[in-house]
Design a protein around this motif. Sequence first.
Motif, PDB file in Angstrom:
ATOM      1  N   ILE A   1      69.118   1.026  51.904  1.00 25.08           N
ATOM      2  CA  ILE A   1      69.382   1.633  53.227  1.00 25.08           C
ATOM      3  C   ILE A   1      67.955   1.897  53.993  1.00 25.08           C
ATOM      4  CG2 ILE A   1      70.289   3.831  54.244  1.00 25.08           C
ATOM      5  CD1 ILE A   1      72.446   2.077  53.689  1.00 25.08           C
ATOM      6  N   PHE A   2      67.153   2.398  53.300  1.00 22.06           N
ATOM      7  CA  PHE A   2      65.760   2.676  53.877  1.00 22.06           C
ATOM      8  C   PHE A   2      64.961   1.638  54.112  1.00 22.06           C
ATOM      9  CE2 PHE A   2      67.683   6.494  52.579  1.00 22.06           C
ATOM     10  CZ  PHE A   2      67.423   7.469  53.766  1.00 22.06           C
ATOM     11  N   ALA A   3      64.222   1.477  55.190  1.00 23.71           N
ATOM     12  CA  ALA A   3      63.399   0.362  55.473  1.00 23.71           C
ATOM     13  C   ALA A   3      61.862   0.343  54.853  1.00 23.71           C
ATOM     14  CB  ALA A   3      62.720   0.342  56.881  1.00 23.71           C
ATOM     15  N   ASP A   4      61.519   1.547  54.520  1.00 20.16           N
ATOM     16  CA  ASP A   4      60.316   1.544  53.530  1.00 20.16           C
ATOM     17  C   ASP A   4      60.163   2.910  53.052  1.00 20.16           C
ATOM     18  OD1 ASP A   4      59.957   3.131  55.986  1.00 20.16           O
ATOM     19  OD2 ASP A   4      58.239   1.828  56.748  1.00 20.16           O
ATOM     20  N   ARG A   5      58.993   3.441  52.788  1.00 16.35           N
ATOM     21  CA  ARG A   5      58.936   4.984  52.136  1.00 16.35           C
ATOM     22  C   ARG A   5      58.732   5.560  53.165  1.00 16.35           C
ATOM     23  NH1 ARG A   5      54.722   8.471  50.305  1.00 16.35           N
ATOM     24  NH2 ARG A   5      55.345   9.035  47.990  1.00 16.35           N
ATOM     25  N   TYR A   6      59.063   6.823  52.947  1.00 15.17           N
ATOM     26  CA  TYR A   6      59.031   7.972  53.998  1.00 15.17           C
ATOM     27  C   TYR A   6      57.662   8.418  54.242  1.00 15.17           C
ATOM     28  CZ  TYR A   6      58.008  10.843  49.997  1.00 15.17           C
ATOM     29  OH  TYR A   6      57.371  11.402  48.759  1.00 15.17           O
ATOM     30  N   HIS A   7      57.640   8.696  55.493  1.00 14.18           N
ATOM     31  CA  HIS A   7      55.978   9.536  55.868  1.00 14.18           C
ATOM     32  C   HIS A   7      56.409  10.706  56.007  1.00 14.18           C
ATOM     33  CE1 HIS A   7      53.248  10.801  59.027  1.00 14.18           C
ATOM     34  NE2 HIS A   7      52.614   9.831  58.639  1.00 14.18           N
ATOM     35  N   ALA A   8      55.127  11.485  55.381  1.00 17.13           N
ATOM     36  CA  ALA A   8      55.110  12.941  55.163  1.00 17.13           C
ATOM     37  C   ALA A   8      53.578  13.191  55.752  1.00 17.13           C
ATOM     38  CB  ALA A   8      54.955  13.268  53.700  1.00 17.13           C
ATOM     39  N   ASN A   9      54.045  14.494  56.490  1.00 22.98           N
ATOM     40  CA  ASN A   9      52.875  15.103  57.230  1.00 22.98           C
ATOM     41  C   ASN A   9      52.746  16.670  56.757  1.00 22.98           C
ATOM     42  OD1 ASN A   9      50.720  15.989  58.959  1.00 22.98           O
ATOM     43  ND2 ASN A   9      51.965  16.069  60.754  1.00 22.98           N
ATOM     44  N   VAL A  10      51.917  17.116  56.018  1.00 20.22           N
ATOM     45  CA  VAL A  10      51.666  18.338  55.646  1.00 20.22           C
ATOM     46  C   VAL A  10      51.470  19.221  56.637  1.00 20.22           C
ATOM     47  CG1 VAL A  10      50.672  20.052  53.955  1.00 20.22           C
ATOM     48  CG2 VAL A  10      51.216  17.549  53.279  1.00 20.22           C
ATOM     49  N   LEU A  11      52.071  20.389  56.942  1.00 24.69           N
ATOM     50  CA  LEU A  11      51.909  21.357  58.057  1.00 24.69           C
ATOM     51  C   LEU A  11      51.170  22.478  57.575  1.00 24.69           C
ATOM     52  CD1 LEU A  11      55.110  21.062  59.779  1.00 24.69           C
ATOM     53  CD2 LEU A  11      53.265  19.767  60.264  1.00 24.69           C
ATOM     54  N   THR A  12      49.906  22.716  58.045  1.00 27.81           N
ATOM     55  CA  THR A  12      49.287  24.123  57.346  1.00 27.81           C
ATOM     56  C   THR A  12      49.076  25.280  58.313  1.00 27.81           C
ATOM     57  OG1 THR A  12      46.980  22.695  58.099  1.00 27.81           O
ATOM     58  CG2 THR A  12      47.998  22.701  55.743  1.00 27.81           C
ATOM     59  N   SER A  13      49.074  24.977  59.627  1.00 32.26           N
ATOM     60  CA  SER A  13      49.127  25.982  60.609  1.00 32.26           C
ATOM     61  C   SER A  13      50.469  26.569  61.324  1.00 32.26           C
ATOM     62  CB  SER A  13      48.168  25.628  61.712  1.00 32.26           C
ATOM     63  OG  SER A  13      48.877  24.734  62.560  1.00 32.26           O
ATOM     64  N   ARG A  14      50.318  27.674  62.098  1.00 28.74           N
ATOM     65  CA  ARG A  14      51.544  28.321  62.505  1.00 28.74           C
ATOM     66  C   ARG A  14      51.894  27.234  63.699  1.00 28.74           C
ATOM     67  NH1 ARG A  14      49.895  34.232  63.975  1.00 28.74           N
ATOM     68  NH2 ARG A  14      49.294  33.221  65.666  1.00 28.74           N
ATOM     69  N   ARG A  15      50.911  26.692  64.429  1.00 22.78           N
ATOM     70  CA  ARG A  15      51.113  26.100  65.864  1.00 22.78           C
ATOM     71  C   ARG A  15      51.883  24.667  65.085  1.00 22.78           C
ATOM     72  NH1 ARG A  15      46.955  25.863  70.035  1.00 22.78           N
ATOM     73  NH2 ARG A  15      48.057  27.669  70.777  1.00 22.78           N
TER      74      ARG A  15
END
Length: 165
Positions: A88-102
Motif C-alpha cells: 500500500i505504501f510507496a516508501d518509508r515514512y518521513h519523520a520530523n522530530v519536533l522540539t519547540s513549542r512553536r
Amino acid sequence: MRVVHVTHRVRPDAGYLRKDAPAAVLQQAFRDAAVRFGMRIAHYSIQGNHLHLVVEVDDSNALTKGMQGLAIRIARRLNARLGRRGPIFADRYHANVLTSRRGVANAVRYVVGNYQRHTREYLPAGFRDPLATLLDRPLAPPLSWLLRVGWQLEPARVASPFEPP
C-alpha cells in the motif's frame, strides 16, 4: 517522550484515500493503534494520497515499531476492503522530530488543517475536516508537556531594552 510529525505516502494503485471505504478503514486503524508499541497517535489527517500524523514516542525504536505495526494494520485492512493484494505504501515514512513549542503548534495546525491546503473546492468559514482530528480533541491523550499544553501557549514576549518598563 518525543513529539514527531510523520508523513506516509501511498502507492498510486492504492486509490484515493478520502473515499468512504478507505477512509473508514484508516480511521478504525488509527483508533485501534492509538497507543501501541510505545507510540501514541495524537493527531492525524487523511489526504488523497498520503497520511499525516502527530505522534508521541518513547524513542526512535518505538517510532519504528509503531509505524511498522500501523503500516501492516492499514495494508491488510485496505487490501481486504478494496479486494487487492500487494503493498500500500510507496516508501518509508518521513519523520520530523519536533522540539519547540512553536514547532509543535505549527505541526498540529498543519496536520489538522491540511485538507484546506490540498483542495481547490470552496470551503466555508469554520470548515472542519471530518477525516482529521480536532485541535482540542487528540486521538490518544498526550503525555508530553509539549503536546498536552506547551503548543497552545503564546510565545513569551521579550521586553525590548528600548522600551520603558
